[in-house]
Scaffold this active site. Structure first.
Site, mmCIF file in Angstrom:
data_model
loop_
_atom_site.group_PDB
_atom_site.id
_atom_site.type_symbol
_atom_site.label_atom_id
_atom_site.label_comp_id
_atom_site.label_asym_id
_atom_site.label_seq_id
_atom_site.Cartn_x
_atom_site.Cartn_y
_atom_site.Cartn_z
ATOM 1 N N LYS A 198 9.597 11.970 18.325
ATOM 2 C CA LYS A 198 10.132 11.881 16.961
ATOM 3 C C LYS A 198 11.589 12.359 16.895
ATOM 4 O O LYS A 198 12.146 12.829 17.874
ATOM 5 C CB LYS A 198 9.237 12.681 16.004
ATOM 6 C CG LYS A 198 7.824 12.100 15.917
ATOM 7 C CD LYS A 198 7.835 10.676 15.384
ATOM 8 C CE LYS A 198 6.464 10.121 15.071
ATOM 9 N NZ LYS A 198 5.699 9.632 16.209
HETATM 10 C C1 LIG Z 1 3.537 6.338 11.274
HETATM 11 C C2 LIG Z 1 2.865 7.509 11.927
HETATM 12 N N1 LIG Z 1 1.983 8.234 11.223
HETATM 13 C C3 LIG Z 1 1.378 9.300 11.751
HETATM 14 C C4 LIG Z 1 1.626 9.709 13.049
HETATM 15 C C5 LIG Z 1 0.900 10.887 13.608
HETATM 16 O O1 LIG Z 1 1.782 11.900 13.981
HETATM 17 P P1 LIG Z 1 1.290 13.095 14.912
HETATM 18 O O2 LIG Z 1 1.320 12.615 16.318
HETATM 19 O O3 LIG Z 1 2.280 14.198 14.654
HETATM 20 O O4 LIG Z 1 -0.079 13.446 14.461
HETATM 21 C C6 LIG Z 1 2.544 9.001 13.818
HETATM 22 C C7 LIG Z 1 2.829 9.410 15.205
HETATM 23 O O5 LIG Z 1 3.254 8.710 16.052
HETATM 24 C C8 LIG Z 1 3.185 7.871 13.254
HETATM 25 O O6 LIG Z 1 4.070 7.159 13.963
#
Ligand SMILES: Cc1ncc(COP(=O)(O)O)c(C=O)c1O
Length: 403
Positions: free
Chosen positions: A190
């Site tokens: 990210k």
């Molecule tokens: C659009 C979206 N939502 C939610 C997530 C979930 O994030 P996390 O890996 O921090 O749980 C991601 C992660 O890649 C994402 O790209």
């Protein structure tokens, strides 16, 4: 790091940029002996809320998935309630709805912005719909005016998936502050990272307090203080919560990364512009320019490889790029392409044609602030080379015979 035949190292897709300051903070935190949820988490929450304009209530958690999950519970949504989200998102968005005991409903996306299409969203609203969960795809702001009007008309909560959208604004207002909850990710790929990590921004203090309780076993709000030097404090379990708290080890990295969030954003903007200049004559789809009055977070640079246009199959292009030692991504196969969702909810990819087409043609190129000039050049040259395959020549030759 492996080298290919030309001696080039593999460019990892989404590699984070880590600097000495993070390493120093991390070591200081480890040496302090306070590794769990403590003062660094509190600082990261304050700093992040300040970056997002201050008028919000932050709760740091260990992922965006966790953030989405507890937000939906704290929003007062009840089993059986329907939540409408985008057919073009990461599985975590939909899984979090399911984990909260709710019923996910998909809407198609706009083919240009790749964000949820407000008209299609409104068509999918039923008597059971209680919330909408827009995803600011690739860092591009959703049409929040339209979405807010729809939410008002149907008395729906808004929860924003801001996993890609730390720096995004819409008409001057930061992403994650439009609805009842905004959920962010600091996963390794990210825009800023904590390894794993997430943040909830709640519109009001009570909701943030409930998220905090839910994210730490359901223990009363300031349970972590019991390890402090203010004397022993009993904690009380007030509901059945989860183990979703962020640790000081994660927050130590986040605090330093956040100081450079704008610098990294500017670097990704430069890379984005460079790609757009270099690729503008090629027979591929490029990301739409950011909409006026919005700020794009430049999280993903996605190109469209449509065989009918460029003579190369998308999956062959992915393989060819990987052979050139360029890490690429697919964001995303549309949700109904996955067997679990088809079986559990009876969804069909063709019912979401824009998301389906994007999912079958899209390729994400490296866009990290860590990229060196020589690496950017390698990505550009590799894209051009991979489009110029014998397969493409064959398709073009076939077309001219037909003509
Ligand atoms: C659009 C979206 N939502 C939610 C997530 C979930 O994030 P996390 O890996 O921090 O749980 C991601 C992660 O890649 C994402 O790209």
């Amino acid at each position: 790091m492996t080298n290919n035949n030309n001696g080039n190292h593999f460019i990892i897709f989404g590699a984070p940029r880590i600097e000495e300051a993070e390493i120093d903070q991390l070591l200081a935190t480890v040496r302090s002996g306070w590794l769990g949820t403590g003062p660094k988490v509190a600082q990261f929450e304050r700093d992040f809320a300040a970056y997002k304009g201050g008028e919000t209530h932050p709760v740091a958690v260990n992922s965006c998935t966790a953030a989405l999950h507890v937000s939906m519970i704290a929003a007062g949504l009840k089993p059986g309630d329907e939540v409408v989200t985008s057919a073009l998102t990461f599985c975590a968005t939909v899984n979090a709805i399911v984990h909260a005991g709710l019923t996910p409903v998909l809407a198609d996306v706009d083919p240009a912005t790749m964000n949820i299409d407000p008209e299609d969203l409104e068509r999918r609203i039923t008597g059971k719909t209680r919330a909408i969960l827009p995803v600011h795809f690739a860092g591009r702001a959703c049409d929040m005016d339209q979405l807010r009007m729809i939410a008002q008309r149907h008395k729906l909560k808004i929860l924003e998936d801001c996993a890609h959208a730390i720096e995004t604004t819409y008409h001057g207002k930061p992403a994650g502050t439009f609805g009842d909850f905004g959920c962010f990710s600091f996963y390794v790929t990210k825009n800023i990272i904590t390894g794993e990590g997430g943040m909830i921004l709640a519109r009001n203090e009570e909701d943030a307090a409930r998220c905090k309780v839910l994210a730490l076993h359901g223990m009363s709000k300031d349970a972590w203080k019991r390890f402090g030097d203010e004397g022993y404090k009993h904690y009380q379990v007030v509901e059945c919560g989860f183990k979703y708290n962020m640790t000081d080890i994660q927050a130590a990295i986040g605090v330093e990364q956040l100081k450079r969030v704008e610098k990294y954003w500017a670097r990704r903007q430069e890379i984005w512009k460079r790609y757009t200049e270099e690729f503008s004559g090629l027979p591929i789809g490029l990301p739409a320019p950011p909409e006026p009055g919005t700020r794009h977070a430049y999280h993903l640079y996605t190109i469209m490889i449509d065989r009918a246009e460029c003579g190369v199959r998308r999956d062959d292009f992915l393989s060819a790029m990987t052979r050139q030692s360029i890490g690429v991504g697919v964001h995303y196969l549309s949700i109904p392409e996955h067997p679990y969702y088809r079986e559990a909810f009876g969804w069909h990819p063709a019912d979401y044609p824009n998301a389906m087409r994007i999912g079958r043609c899209t390729v994400s190129l490296p866009l990290s602030a860590k990229l060196e000039e020589s690496e950017i050049e390698r990505v550009i040259q590799s894209v051009k080379r991979c489009l110029n395959t014998s397969e493409r020549s064959a398709v073009i030759a076939q077309r001219s015979i037909v003509l």
